[in-house]
Design an enzyme around this catalytic site. Structure first.
Site, short mmCIF file in Angstrom:
data_model
loop_
_atom_site.label_atom_id
_atom_site.label_comp_id
_atom_site.label_asym_id
_atom_site.label_seq_id
_atom_site.Cartn_x
_atom_site.Cartn_y
_atom_site.Cartn_z
N GLY A 1 0.83 -1.20 0.00
CA GLY A 1 0.00 0.00 0.00
C GLY A 1 0.86 1.25 0.00
O GLY A 1 2.07 1.20 -0.22
N CYS A 2 0.23 2.39 0.27
CA CYS A 2 0.88 3.68 0.10
C CYS A 2 2.03 3.92 1.09
O CYS A 2 3.12 4.33 0.68
CB CYS A 2 -0.15 4.80 0.20
SG CYS A 2 -1.31 4.61 1.55
#
Lengths: 379, 379, 379, 379
Positions: free
Chosen positions: D181-182
């Site tokens: 993810g980010c």
């Protein structure tokens, strides 16, 4: 259509007494309210001072200096205040200011205050400078970071650093106060208990600061345009921001040893507010968050402008918006043996104009938070 | 670490006198301050009331009702207020409320107030309802737009519409007040002088309203998510918003003839604030902007909460943020023979909680803006 | 570290064929791709053109003119593009531009294009002007609203108004195109079917427009500062905005009779996007929303850049962000016999640079939306 | 009114060839384009995948799974896409998915993928999971932080961590990819060169991360409301965020020794984007910023998705908005002997959906950035 200030409406003998106006000031007969002047009234710092002083029960605005807007009614510059103030901006004139004001707030760019403060002090005014001019014990440091030729060594030596939580006693009698800005305020309030109690390695301090765009003032620059700053976050002046030497000066004084900080300012897409995230290596890994919170609460127990949050609660800058309150939360990480401290202020109130007024309140022998909002509106 | 309220600090005989507490209330011996209750304290309307009433010199919060949060300290719901209030939210109990409160603010969803107001009135409380329940003269209209079965016709008939600028006298003696929300407030203050003086064609009214997202309350809905509302603007409920009948009811009363409005609400990416842009066809094309501004200033000369701007100045919602002030600017367009009126309010203060307090002030015989901010912070 | 454009990667004979490069241009041997120049490349309009043309399969940027930044690599002005473009900004030189470019986009301030277009046309370039200079049939109107001394009557008479949805055929052969900006684009696309079909009273048009702050460009002005525009909405230039005569000119042409519009622009706290809310009195009150949507869908069935929404759906500006699409929704109000039309565009794409490229595509005989994003990212 | 995709318009044998479809896949006769499925299509991750895959020249969407919206046309959930997609959301059915898709993207909540991936793999699909389920080498770590009972040890062991810049070769042949993810993406891309080259003290890593609100997804929670998140910044999950073990796992692998990170996530008032500010103690204080930038440029020279900025330039998250690019800038502070690295990504593209597509591109033998935007729009 001027409305009577609710608070003005209830001002009377009671309040002036409370406001300690019986305190003799050189035996002079004093006007009912303290006469104050604002120089640099048209910028964001200035308009904050105007707004807060209009609602302050102890003072009256006697002079509004705005170099470029001399002759313009203040209500034309800020129409939202037109119904509350009918004064006109004036050119800067030392005799005029000193003749009308007992207290002068200087909200001028760096490098202006040290030309105005000496003559004002000579004429008996008390001066609260919001710029960097009187924040440094060592003028050489000032000149390295801000340039200019300073001749006012003696005056500068007399200046008191205007952070009430750390210099409360000296502020009660100061004639000249160098008020810290938002970054040093949020950073120092977060770091002070750690350094004063020797709880951390003084070389491990990392301060990651997040500031609202109003911190850049009302000056026109591309990076302050809405279309540039909105929906974006970025760092600037990494490892070279002018507030580093100021923060290190006070930190070193607190620690009693030379402290070095890693400071990174960031621009956040919000108009107001500042959050500082401070990281430091603990000397005693045994401390837990609750212990640390107790230490902070004790350190600030005399400080109405600082609120320590419950364990597990971290401040939102919005909570501080429009107030002179600094909210502090923290977490001790047993895994990394670091403490992470979060402090939130309104960059234009506790981080600027409100803080100067808080210093004036102390200096006048008044209740520290007099006329300063403690509760923001939410959301 | 509770700080003495600066304003609290100066409360005393002077203030209570000023606050008109000598006004007899049934000959009872009264507590020093007016005891007020808030039902629905945990929503945005509620927290605004708490915030404003905490700083209000004439009242004391005696009851905090929050259905779902009964038992939770209010300071846990809103940590930024923890240092100012240590009350705990309670379940709704008529006897408890009536036993402790002289005045009750209902910040409950539509359909709740009409079950609480009747018993509270019976027990001698004065009730200020922030919902739609008591805004309609004709309960059939209410039921068409909000549903529900109303039995309280008599009570509803007694209710006064809580817009002080239009119903000041009736509010002085009202026992039950139906306070208007943000859309009707901003719209009616913009339209009133036009309709009352018969300056426009009553069927030409177009109201294009722009609201901050907090207007949707703290309820969880996708359209209120930051990622949905940010950097975007959109209309909703075009030609079918529930505030249309309410606006038309008051407009018709002002005009003395049936008025029909075209109302379009828009969601703006800001938390607070509302701007109404009103368009209407002039009956007398000869009028110029300056004439119209004079008419507005005269119409609102007794109204401290309304500020008419200078010619060519249009309000920014930010000016009203956090205040109980409505700023109005306008332009007459000789080309189209229309008037364009712009009115800005803080949707949660003058558009909601502040307005209810303004009505209470009138009802208590106090100064209308007592305890209500007139100056917002800027920027 | 330059990455091959995915779209570049699939460019080949196929694409150039498709791109209709077989179209003779003066029998010259042509380079593989159309050579285009951008004058005024450093502003928001210019950087949009650069961004979009870099990803356009049919063109190659041959000239980047930026008066004040001549000599500076474009990637220094916009570091986010440094990996995609290594061209350097150049001073404006007609011979240089005409020597290298077949098509020139002028993203210069009003009053500059009419000094550049004539010599460029003489030298065989096709010119797409994004300023107001070539939008007016009657130069007197231009001079009334924009000032200046125009000698280029003949050239101006030749210019085609660059709104493809209304002037598609004329754009296929135009040498000079005056591209409309965001307000006229959003307004005219919303109004065109109503006027063309004579469905409304031509004097009843009210256009309430909401614009993102980037509409003011990258110029430094106080009202464009983040701290001023954030969390606020306000109207400006009420009844006197320069786009009024332009909108009325095209509306009148569509209606075949003189049309007068009430136009009010508002500044919204978002960087991109524009929403127009249009109000008009229906001639036939019998029409319902579904009929009107069918009329709009038919009117725009050949227009890939316009999307008509389903009944009851209203556009969010965010949907159009970064795209060349205009989303239109509407509601007929049987109560008031008005139609309310909502149209949303990205003010810098369909409202500016994308529209100019769409006109160029038509002019080159290419697919209208070639190289133009039709889907925005969300949220 | 469906518009032909400009890119679709130029798709043909050329493109499929280019897209390397000659690569045998079990000798089956293949459809023209790669058939892909998306499970969890209605959330933000899903809609990003849909948007990007619609414009991807090599694939065709064959299945849209949306549990709660089964039966609803996707264009009703996201009207801005209605003109581009007419598919209907379907219930999750392994046989349906495997029957129609060669590649499946799982954009489901944590804990769902590990029930879907094994049967899909069995049926010959390649799986790209956007959740946390397949990011951990050690399932015990997963269960500690995410709970649940994992039986799929063998499958999990086969999964490849989907960060192309670090695992490019393994991704070319992977059957199952656990896409980061980010937070991990921005953090690891900033840290990798430092750890891989042993330039820093592995226990000195401090990561101060700033995330847009869309990172919290489309789930309804109070903290994601506009009125709560707007004009405010705050930290959350200090010292206890679930991404810590994931970041440490990869960092340790890179360093070849156990790495411990101090990670503090913050919520920023913007919908999209993420900035990571990384601090680390240098082993060799002699290094200067320019040296470090050279090291970074060399480390990422094969990585089209990473752009190293010039000395003194720091990334703005807005530059990355809508793109699959990660911008990295840095500063070595000789005073503190630390390096400060800043990396910016779009949390929903390079930080989520774009990254999964980048991994698929590699896995298909296609150009890494195929169909992925490299240039954002600005402002």
């Amino acid at each position: 259509m001027r409305i009577p200030l609710s608070i003005g409406a209830i001002a009377g003998p009671g309040i002036t007494l409370m406001a300690g106006r019986s305190v003799a000031r050189g035996g002079l007969t004093m006007p009912e309210k303290l006469q104050v002047g604002i120089v640099g009234a048209s910028g964001y710092g200035g308009v904050q001072l105007v707004r807060l002083l209009l609602d302050h029960p102890g003072v009256e605005i006697a002079f509004l200096g705005a170099h470029q807007n001399a002759g313009t009614p203040f209500g034309e510059l800020y129409p939202q205040l037109a119904h509350r103030i009918d004064q006109v901006c004036e050119a800067i004139d030392i005799e005029q200011i000193a003749g009308r004001c007992e207290v002068v707030f200087l909200a001028t760019p760096n490098g202006v205050a040290y030309t105005l403060a000496p003559p004002l002090l000579e004429r008996g005014c008390r001066v609260f400078d919001l710029s960097a001019d009187y924040r440094f014990v060592n003028l050489a440091t000032y000149q390295t970071w801000y340039g200019g030729e300073r001749q006012d060594t003696a005056v500068a030596r007399e200046a008191v650093y205007g952070l009430p939580e750390l210099y409360r006693e000296r502020l009660r009698t100061a004639r000249l106060v160098g008020c810290p800005g938002c970054y040093p305020t949020a950073s120092l309030l977060a770091a002070a208990p750690l350094l004063k109690q020797g709880l951390i390695d003084p070389r491990s301090l990392i301060i990651d600061a997040k500031s609202g765009v109003s911190g850049a003032g009302r000056t026109l620059k591309t990076s302050s345009l809405f279309a540039e700053a909105d929906s974006s976050v970025a760092a600037y002046n990494v490892a070279r921001h002018r507030h580093i030497p100021e923060i290190e000066q006070i930190c070193s004084e607190l620690a009693g040893t030379e402290v070095q900080v890693q400071f990174t300012p960031h621009l956040i897409p919000m108009a107001r507010g500042m959050l500082v995230t401070l990281y430091a290596q603990l000397r005693d890994p045994g401390l837990v968050s609750e212990d640390m919170l107790t230490i902070y609460a004790a350190f600030y127990r005399q400080s109405p402008a600082v609120q320590i949050l419950a364990s597990g609660v971290y401040p939102q800058t919005k909570w501080a918006s429009g107030t002179n309150t600094c909210f502090i939360g923290l977490e001790v990480d047993p895994r990394t043996e670091r403490v992470v401290v979060l402090s939130a202020v309104d960059n234009l109130v506790k981080g600027q104009s409100g803080q100067a007024i808080q210093a004036m309140n102390l200096n006048q022998g008044w209740e520290e938070m007099l006329g300063l909002p403690a509760v923001g509106f939410y959301p």
